[in-house]
Scaffold this active site. Structure first.
Site, PDB file in Angstrom:
ATOM      1  N   LYS A 108       0.812  -1.222   0.000  1.00 24.70           N
ATOM      2  CA  LYS A 108       0.000   0.000   0.000  1.00 24.70           C
ATOM      3  C   LYS A 108       0.846   1.274   0.000  1.00 24.70           C
ATOM      4  O   LYS A 108       0.470   2.282  -0.600  1.00 24.70           O
ATOM      5  CB  LYS A 108      -0.969   0.016   1.186  1.00 24.70           C
ATOM      6  CG  LYS A 108      -0.314  -0.123   2.544  1.00 24.70           C
ATOM      7  CD  LYS A 108      -0.576  -1.458   3.180  1.00 24.70           C
ATOM      8  CE  LYS A 108       0.275  -1.668   4.415  1.00 24.70           C
ATOM      9  NZ  LYS A 108       0.070  -2.916   5.067  1.00 24.70           N
ATOM     10  N   GLY A 137      -6.801  -6.138   4.075  1.00 24.94           N
ATOM     11  CA  GLY A 137      -6.484  -7.576   4.079  1.00 24.94           C
ATOM     12  C   GLY A 137      -7.506  -8.432   3.366  1.00 24.94           C
ATOM     13  O   GLY A 137      -7.639  -8.389   2.141  1.00 24.94           O
ATOM     14  N   ILE A 139     -10.753  -8.361   3.296  1.00 27.51           N
ATOM     15  CA  ILE A 139     -12.013  -7.784   2.780  1.00 27.51           C
ATOM     16  C   ILE A 139     -11.795  -7.424   1.304  1.00 27.51           C
ATOM     17  O   ILE A 139     -10.891  -6.657   1.002  1.00 27.51           O
ATOM     18  CB  ILE A 139     -12.409  -6.498   3.549  1.00 27.51           C
ATOM     19  CG1 ILE A 139     -12.473  -6.744   5.055  1.00 27.51           C
ATOM     20  CG2 ILE A 139     -13.726  -5.956   3.021  1.00 27.51           C
ATOM     21  CD1 ILE A 139     -12.750  -5.474   5.868  1.00 27.51           C
ATOM     22  N   LYS A 208      -3.908   3.535   2.878  1.00 28.73           N
ATOM     23  CA  LYS A 208      -5.081   2.781   2.412  1.00 28.73           C
ATOM     24  C   LYS A 208      -6.205   3.740   1.997  1.00 28.73           C
ATOM     25  O   LYS A 208      -6.908   3.503   1.008  1.00 28.73           O
ATOM     26  CB  LYS A 208      -5.544   1.831   3.519  1.00 28.73           C
ATOM     27  CG  LYS A 208      -4.508   0.728   3.789  1.00 28.73           C
ATOM     28  CD  LYS A 208      -4.770  -0.006   5.089  1.00 28.73           C
ATOM     29  CE  LYS A 208      -3.769  -1.126   5.329  1.00 28.73           C
ATOM     30  NZ  LYS A 208      -3.815  -1.664   6.697  1.00 28.73           N
TER      31      LYS A 208
END
Ligand code: HSE
Length: 440
Positions: A108, A137, A139, A208
């Protein structure tokens, strides 16, 4: 459609995630090969120390300490960059993309800093850069934004995106222990990144958020345009006072779009969230992301946000997409926003445009007139107080004042904090927390 019956994968980096990808790929590869209709192999792996004892066997792979040799190997179709960092990983990624290989990543920080360039190179080279594992992660939030909810415009996206901070805040509340005690537990459990600032100062969450903002709005936001604050100053007392007021504290990323003014605001703050909100109950290392789409309405996604297994699950999902891209030779995934140019005229919102309620903790001299003077300063900036808690500090001539406000804006509250900081009766720097209002 091209007739390719064997597809080879090279893994760069055999840390926790790299080993997880190898382990789960090997355990599932017969099933995956059947589903994809090809023979899919991890053939090469690169590790910094190839002699190190690991939890997985490397007997089936060609192992090297030179990742570049895998990147330039014409037999390899898909590169998984699991090296981390933003310099060597960038060189490897660029080289792989330029040679037409598909790159799968969990990195990221690299996407946040160099995504614009990397996606442009992927496009020019007719390749792809896949990054499901980079946010939240396990999801599948990248797929949700890029594919499933592609018809929507998102006024608000918010989420708990850092498992480590969420673990620390959850455990402080559950065990009624201080930040220092719990952060040490988290270190012992291996949850805290080696560069601790990434987790604890909010930067990992910001990386993120930048990726989600880009996917939703087509604009690369620079980190300098984001208000980023970590959890180091959240005390057990704050958690207790928040609890008394009906809230839990979470490190929250928010991406707010004002479609009328055409502005975007991205922030990362420890934030009070009403206890009955679903996100307030996303605990420990779990992550949660809520999307408010104009067509779909609210859509909430919860899952394990960090660790070997969920991250490996996301990487393997991208490997499967990469296989489909190779064998179908079509751009089966929806274009990323660069290609549709949605973010060109989007501006960053100014603090005066950001409204919200706040929690303010002040350590003040416990003497006549202090409460009145404090209220006077808030009134000067047109801020209305919603609640007040005052707790005397034992064996001290001071008191803690916990104020919550009615809606105001970021500029007014920052000016207020500035003036309070300079006031002689305020003994320590004021501590400000945001209070979430997801109905704005
Ligand atoms: N340090 C990150 C976290 C790892 O705690 O969420 C997953 O990105």
């Amino acid at each position: 459609m091209i007739n390719k019956s064997v597809i080879n994968i090279g893994i760069l980096g055999l840390g926790v995630v790299g080993q997880g990808v190898c382990k789960h790929f090997e355990n599932n590869f017969i099933k995956l090969n059947k589903r994809l209709g090809v023979k899919l192999n991890i053939t090469h792996v690169a590790a910094r120390d190839i002699k190190k004892t690991r939890a997985i066997s490397l007997d089936n792979y060609i192992v090297t300490d030179n990742p570049e040799s895998i990147v330039i190997n014409p037999e390899i179709d898909i590169i998984c960059e699991l090296v981390g960092g933003t310099s060597f990983a960038k060189d490897l990624t660029l080289k792989a993309l330029k040679s037409g290989k598909i790159v799968v990543t969990a990195n990221k920080a690299l996407i946040c800093e160099h995504g614009e360039e990397l996606f442009a190179v992927a496009k020019e080279s007719g390749s792809h850069y896949l990054f499901e594992a980079s946010v939240a992660g396990g999801i599948p939030i990248i797929k949700v934004l890029r594919e499933s909810l592609v018809a929507n415009q998102f006024k608000l996206i918010y989420g708990v995106l850092n498992g480590t901070c969420n673990y620390i805040l959850t455990q402080m509340q559950r065990k009624q222990e201080s930040y220092d005690v719990i952060v040490n537990d988290a270190r012992k459990l291996g949850y805290v990144e080696s560069d601790e600032s990434l987790d604890l100062d909010g930067w990992d969450t910001a990386h993120k958020a930048v990726i989600l903002a880009y996917l939703a709005h087509g604009k690369w936001i620079s980190l300098k345009d984001i208000a980023v604050e970590g959890i180091r100053n959240v005390s057990l007392k704050d958690i207790q006072w928040a609890d008394d007021l009906g809230y839990k504290i979470k490190l929250l990323a928010q991406i707010s779009r004002d479609f009328e003014k055409n502005t975007l605001y991205v922030s990362v703050h420890p934030t009070l969230i009403e206890k009955n909100n679903i996100l307030a109950n996303v605990d420990d290392v779990f992550n949660g992301v809520c999307l408010n789409g104009d067509i779909v309405g609210d859509s909430t996604h919860i899952g394990r946000g960090a660790g070997q297994d969920p991250t490996a699950s996301a990487v393997i999902s991208d490997i499967c997409d990469a296989v489909n891209l190779i064998i179908n030779k079509s751009n089966q995934l929806n274009n990323i926003p660069d290609n549709v140019d949605t973010g060109t005229n989007l501006n960053i919102a100014s603090p005066g445009d950001i409204t919200g309620c706040y929690y303010l903790r002040l350590n003040v001299n416990d003497k006549p007139g202090v409460l009145a003077e404090t209220a006077h300063i808030l009134a000067e900036f047109n801020i209305s107080i919603a609640s007040v808690i005052q707790c005397p500090v034992l064996n001290d001539q001071s008191a803690n004042l916990i104020l919550t406000t009615h809606p105001t804006n970021e500029k007014c509250i920052q000016n207020t904090v500035g003036k309070l900081t300079d006031s002689e009766w305020v003994l320590n720097p004021p501590f400000l927390l945001h209070i979430a209002n997801f109905n704005n």
